[in-house]
Design an enzyme around this catalytic site. Structure first.
Site, PDB file in Angstrom:
ATOM      1  CG  HIS A 226      -4.834 -28.271  85.638  1.00  0.00           C
ATOM      2  ND1 HIS A 226      -5.851 -28.057  86.327  1.00  0.00           N
ATOM      3  CD2 HIS A 226      -4.923 -27.206  84.556  1.00  0.00           C
ATOM      4  CE1 HIS A 226      -6.606 -27.151  85.909  1.00  0.00           C
ATOM      5  NE2 HIS A 226      -6.212 -26.750  84.748  1.00  0.00           N
TER       6      HIS A 226
ATOM      7  CG  ASP B 286      -4.295 -34.378  84.285  1.00  0.00           C
ATOM      8  OD1 ASP B 286      -4.950 -34.515  83.197  1.00  0.00           O
ATOM      9  OD2 ASP B 286      -4.308 -33.346  84.895  1.00  0.00           O
TER      10      ASP B 286
ATOM     11  CD  GLN C  92      -3.799 -29.551  77.997  1.00  0.00           C
ATOM     12  OE1 GLN C  92      -3.670 -29.566  76.464  1.00  0.00           O
ATOM     13  NE2 GLN C  92      -4.799 -28.967  78.407  1.00  0.00           N
TER      14      GLN C  92
ATOM     15  CE  LYS D  22      -8.606 -29.750  79.369  1.00  0.00           C
ATOM     16  NZ  LYS D  22      -8.583 -28.181  79.421  1.00  0.00           N
TER      17      LYS D  22
ATOM     18  CB  CYS E 218      -5.132 -24.052  86.162  1.00  0.00           C
ATOM     19  SG  CYS E 218      -6.621 -23.114  86.057  1.00  0.00           S
TER      20      CYS E 218
HETATM   21  N1  7TS Z   1      -5.301 -31.357  83.757  1.00  0.00           N
HETATM   22  C1  7TS Z   1      -4.757 -30.626  82.843  1.00  0.00           C
HETATM   23  C2  7TS Z   1      -3.262 -31.020  82.559  1.00  0.00           C
HETATM   24  C3  7TS Z   1      -5.465 -29.695  82.228  1.00  0.00           C
HETATM   25  O1  7TS Z   1      -4.764 -29.104  81.248  1.00  0.00           O
HETATM   26  C4  7TS Z   1      -6.890 -29.339  82.565  1.00  0.00           C
HETATM   27  C5  7TS Z   1      -7.440 -28.256  81.956  1.00  0.00           C
HETATM   28  C6  7TS Z   1      -7.605 -29.939  83.680  1.00  0.00           C
HETATM   29  C7  7TS Z   1      -6.498 -31.077  84.146  1.00  0.00           C
HETATM   30  C8  7TS Z   1      -8.526 -29.792  84.326  1.00  0.00           C
HETATM   31  O2  7TS Z   1      -9.721 -30.175  82.969  1.00  0.00           O
HETATM   32  P1  7TS Z   1     -11.105 -29.987  83.380  1.00  0.00           P
HETATM   33  O3  7TS Z   1     -11.595 -30.321  81.904  1.00  0.00           O
HETATM   34  O4  7TS Z   1     -11.657 -30.856  84.222  1.00  0.00           O
HETATM   35  O5  7TS Z   1     -11.296 -28.539  83.633  1.00  0.00           O
HETATM   36  N2  7TS Z   1      -6.730 -27.309  81.399  1.00  0.00           N
HETATM   37  C9  7TS Z   1      -6.835 -26.058  80.948  1.00  0.00           C
HETATM   38  C10 7TS Z   1      -6.003 -25.051  80.341  1.00  0.00           C
HETATM   39  O6  7TS Z   1      -4.962 -25.401  80.283  1.00  0.00           O
HETATM   40  N3  7TS Z   1      -6.684 -23.932  79.880  1.00  0.00           N
HETATM   41  O7  7TS Z   1      -7.885 -24.268  80.455  1.00  0.00           O
HETATM   42  C11 7TS Z   1      -8.437 -25.485  81.074  1.00  0.00           C
END
Ligand code: 7TS
Length: 586
Positions: free
Chosen positions: A131, A208, A211, A234, A374
């Site tokens: 990401h 990370d 997910q 999430k 992303c």
């Molecule tokens: N890493 C992964 C693998 C992700 O899927 C996401 C967000 C992030 C980092 C960032 O997370 P945040 O909570 O700090 O924003 N992924 C997604 C997505 O797949 N669709 O919207 C956000």
């Protein structure tokens, strides 16, 4: 479902669904099918009520008040840390740092670890699946320190090429930052193979887990990770709260990321000493309610039982994959042997842009994500602009997936019928003299706009307005392929858009334009712009209040931000052609 002390090992998704109020609401007049859990998950009633109770009965700042409320809030916050500690089996609550989310957790490590340990020619290794939030912070710290960023490539299935990783690893590598579960393709990363390889060269590993954590048990000690990052939202919990787990030994050696209140031991103007872990990394008033809500979200999941969730979701993921890939015309992107949570796909026969599929599914009450997720490098690897992504959580059912599959079948069938009747917008031509441009529809943009606004006002429902826009797009005059080049490409749109404009022959300063896009909705928007602007004088185009017009059509409220930006890009292009015509005609 009532909370029980012992995890139940089989669970009934229909009973779980009842715990999530939003799942019994409607979207576009149909029962909501929520399949965008990769973006964020829905919240159980217990989490929603916890937030309300906190603000009604416990709200105070933490770590500072002598009064009871402050002590209550502090207890709730620190208890939340212990809940997170047990959830991922960290050795010590001090190893749990609360952040805003995965993104901030990774930025914290990139900045703090980077400043302490990275120098010229050191290497950071990430993977081709990451990401943007696990790419950009590393690029930034590499720029500052002179370290190099290297990328483990992925194969055609969307799996990491581990042979290449083993070649890349050397004592120069200081840190490997890798996802646990890919958000764009659903690939599960074999951390048990990777982590010993990384440690064998003395590098640290950051995982990370954004997910992963909602889908299966996570044990940071068993995995042997140095850092593990995830987001509360999430994980059935509020937005704005997340976690960085770091091994105490490593965190102790890292400098603070931000300075401020609550992270110090003693401050004088000459020198400041820092508080011990975890406060050293939690400057300022944290998201107290968020942390308490996160603990409640985790407890909810633990009560359902993560092993049961894992077993149920495995079957559901298999069913989703089978249903989607059995649809004629669809290609699944990402066919790794080990997958979870996510199924990404494109509609190829006929070719329908991911965005159009998303918009049409939305009209059926089905929420999926479309685009690059992303993960632009992943899309580049597969040579596609984006995918449609369905991502599941414990409350999804086979019925949800059936609704998705049936809607997709319908979308494809309708597109096939339309394609058979469409005159074809890829017309070719030998010279501009053959090309047909639309004639003006009124004396000035305002009169045409008024008529359009009136037509639109006949339909209250956005669904009907959307249909009207699509139908307008179907009547668009064809744009010859020769006119579709880099010069006419309008950047900043999610889809591919070309716009060609010229002075209308036989006029002093009127403008003609043709445009086309691979997205149906955008073709409709082009038709609207064409009706209002094509054939009109440059002066009247520049004087026209286009934003007021879009507002009255309802576009401002219903188009996604990306689409609005794309529309603004097209308007900008038209206006710049109008300016050019004026400057030449004087
Ligand atoms: N890493 C992964 C693998 C992700 O899927 C996401 C967000 C992030 C980092 C960032 O997370 P945040 O909570 O700090 O924003 N992924 C997604 C997505 O797949 N669709 O919207 C956000």
């Amino acid at each position: 479902m009532t909370l029980v002390a012992e995890p139940i090992q089989t669970f009934d998704p229909l009973s779980v669904r009842k715990d999530f109020p939003i799942l019994s609401t409607e979207s576009r007049g149909k029962p909501l099918v929520y399949l965008d859990n990769g973006a964020t998950t829905q919240k159980p009633r217990s989490v929603i009520e916890t937030l309300q109770t906190y603000y009604e009965k416990q709200n105070a700042n933490i770590h500072r008040g002598v009064y009871q409320l402050s002590q209550l809030a502090t207890e709730g916050y620190e208890k939340a840390r212990r809940v997170v500690q047990r959830f991922i089996n960290a050795a010590d609550p001090a190893e749990i740092i609360f952040t805003r989310g995965t993104t901030e957790s990774i930025n914290l490590v990139a900045n703090s670890f980077g400043r302490a340990f990275l120098k010229q020619d050191d290497e950071i290794v990430i993977s081709g699946l990451e990401h943007h939030s696990n790419i950009v912070p590393w690029q930034m710290i590499c720029q500052q320190t002179g370290a190099r960023l290297r990328v483990i490539p992925i194969n055609d299935r969307g799996e990491l090429q581990l042979e290449t990783l083993s070649e890349m690893l050397s004592p120069q590598v200081k840190l490997v930052a890798i996802t646990h579960l890919s958000n764009s393709l659903g690939t599960v990363i074999p951390l048990d193979q990777i982590i010993p390889m990384v440690h064998s060269v003395g590098a640290k590993i950051l995982v990370d887990g954004a997910q992963w954590v909602a889908h299966a048990p996570t044990d940071v000690q068993h995995l042997g990770v140095d850092f593990y990052a995830f987001s509360g939202h999430k994980l059935f919990s509020p937005t704005g709260i997340g976690v960085l787990y770091g091994r105490r030994e490593v965190l102790e050696k890292m400098p603070p990321y931000q300075g401020g209140g609550d992270m110090i031991e003693q401050v004088t103007f000459e020198k400041t000493t820092y508080a011990p872990l975890p406060n050293k990394f939690e400057a300022g008033t944290p998201n107290i309610a968020g942390a308490i809500g996160l603990a409640r979200g985790i407890e909810y999941l633990q009560n359902v039982g993560l092993s049961a969730v894992r077993a149920y979701e495995k079957q559901l993921h298999r069913y989703l994959t089978d249903r989607v890939q059995d649809i004629d015309g669809i290609r699944v992107i990402g066919t790794a042997r080990e997958k979870a949570g996510v199924v990404s796909f494109v509609v190829e026969q006929p070719s329908i842009s991911h965005h159009d599929v998303g918009v049409m599914l939305d009209l059926e009450g089905i929420a999926v994500r479309t685009g690059h997720h992303c993960c632009q490098p992943v899309m580049d690897r597969f040579n596609i602009p984006g995918t449609v992504r369905a991502s599941i959580a414990l409350y999804n059912t086979r019925q949800d997936i059936d609704r998705l599959a049936e809607a997709l079948e319908k979308i494809i069938a309708v597109a096939r019928t339309k394609n058979r009747t469409r005159s074809g917008s890829t017309a070719t031509t030998t010279g501009l003299q053959d090309v047909r441009f639309p004639d003006p529809e009124g004396d000035c943009p305002e009169t045409v706009a008024e008529e359009l606004i009136e037509n639109f006002s006949l339909f209250d429902d956005w669904k009907d307005r959307y249909q009207l826009i699509i139908e307008m797009g179907e009547k668009l005059l064809p744009m010859p392929v020769e006119l579709k080049n880099e010069m006419t490409r309008v950047h900043g749109c999610q889809s591919t858009v070309h716009l060609f404009a010229r002075k209308r022959p036989g006029t002093v300063d009127s403008l003609d334009f043709l445009a086309d896009s691979d997205a149906e909705l955008v073709r409709g928007l082009i038709a609207i712009l064409q009706k209002v602007f094509s054939g009109q004088s440059a002066r009247s185009i520049l004087a026209f209040d286009v934003n007021g017009f879009f507002r009255k059509l309802g576009l401002e409220d219903h188009l996604s931000m990306g689409r609005r930006n794309g529309l603004a890009g097209m308007v900008e292009r038209i206006r710049s052609h109008a300016n050019q015509i004026l400057s030449v005609s004087g």
